[in-house]
Design a protein around this motif. Structure first.
Motif: not given
Length: 279
Positions: A169-176, A179-184, A193-195, A251-255
């Protein structure tokens, strides 16, 4: 283990405990306060770690999961990675947060040796959680402030997997441009790909009249990565899927960031104990 500020074990242990997990700790170092204050005292604990691990082995201690964070030296990373491999052979899940830097820069005290340390840790990981800066350092690629494409994001993930981590999981990434979390997820062989939306706060205009109307800037707290990874690990250990656990954590962290965005001293981190009921 941080004395002043909710980062690393100081915020992880309450989260894991509240989620119902028995928590034990082995500090890689003691630090007086969080890095953003600019001055801090550090006590490395490599010799203690070596002796503690020896005693744990003699006593037959074992764990369902191990979560690693900042490594103070290459020798320390080698000791911890070796211990993690031993425990993994017994069925322990290994989760690695390769703490090194953020916003395109390494933290104070980190260097090329730190990168080698964290590559050593990734080689023992079932899942790693670098932010975009740390992912670039580990993979040996250029950090790009403007962000990357989805194809480039998958290439970055693949480089981290080749170092050894099964899932990523890679956080704080700008994709296209977003901002998103990306991973495998290696269990499903799927890329993630989770914006997300960045929370901003408005700065008060100065007395000189400059910045009239205020300017919006992103809300930043130290320790958010530790909160993010802790919620994910806690849910994964309870049988959740990687994608759902990650989205729930986001979602929790954003809150929590939104609830604390007006805190006067953000360098202390988020007071997690006040919000554990949300878990």
């Amino acid at each position: 283990m941080c004395g002043y500020g909710k980062v690393a074990a100081a915020c992880q242990m309450p989260i894991f405990s509240y989620m119902g997990h028995d928590v034990f700790n082995l500090p890689t170092m003691l630090i007086s306060n969080t890095f953003p204050y600019g001055k801090f005292a550090i006590l490395e604990s490599t010799d203690y770690i070596q002796e503690a691990m020896s005693k744990w082995n003699e006593l037959g201690f074992s764990f369902d999961a191990i979560v690693t964070g900042f490594m103070a030296s290459e020798r320390q990373a080698q000791l911890v990675a070796h211990y993690c491999r031993e425990q993994a052979s017994l069925g322990t899940k290994i989760y690695v947060d390769p703490v090194m830097g953020d916003y395109g820069k390494m933290y104070a005290g980190a260097n090329e040796g730190t990168i080698r340390c964290m590559r050593e840790m990734l080689s023992a990981a079932h899942l790693c959680f670098p932010n975009y800066t740390e992912a670039c350092l580990l993979a040996g690629v250029e950090y790009r402030h403007e962000g990357i494409t989805w194809d480039e994001a998958k290439g970055l993930i693949n480089k981290l997997r080749r170092i050894g981590s099964m899932s990523v999981l890679v956080t704080s990434c700008i994709v296209d441009g977003k901002p998103a979390v990306i991973g495998y997820n290696h269990f499903s062989a799927e890329y993630l790909l989770l914006p997300y939306e960045v929370i901003y706060t408005t700065n008060t205009p100065s007395l000189t009249g400059e910045g009239r109307g205020g300017t919006a800037s992103p809300v930043q707290f130290p320790g958010t990565g530790d909160i993010f990874s802790s919620i994910i690990v806690g849910r994964l250990q309870d049988g959740d899927t990687l994608q759902h656990a990650t989205q729930t954590s986001m979602d929790t962290l954003r809150h929590w960031i939104d609830l604390n965005k007006d805190n006067e001293d953000k360098n202390r981190g988020i007071p997690v104990e006040r919000h554990l009921g949300d878990l």
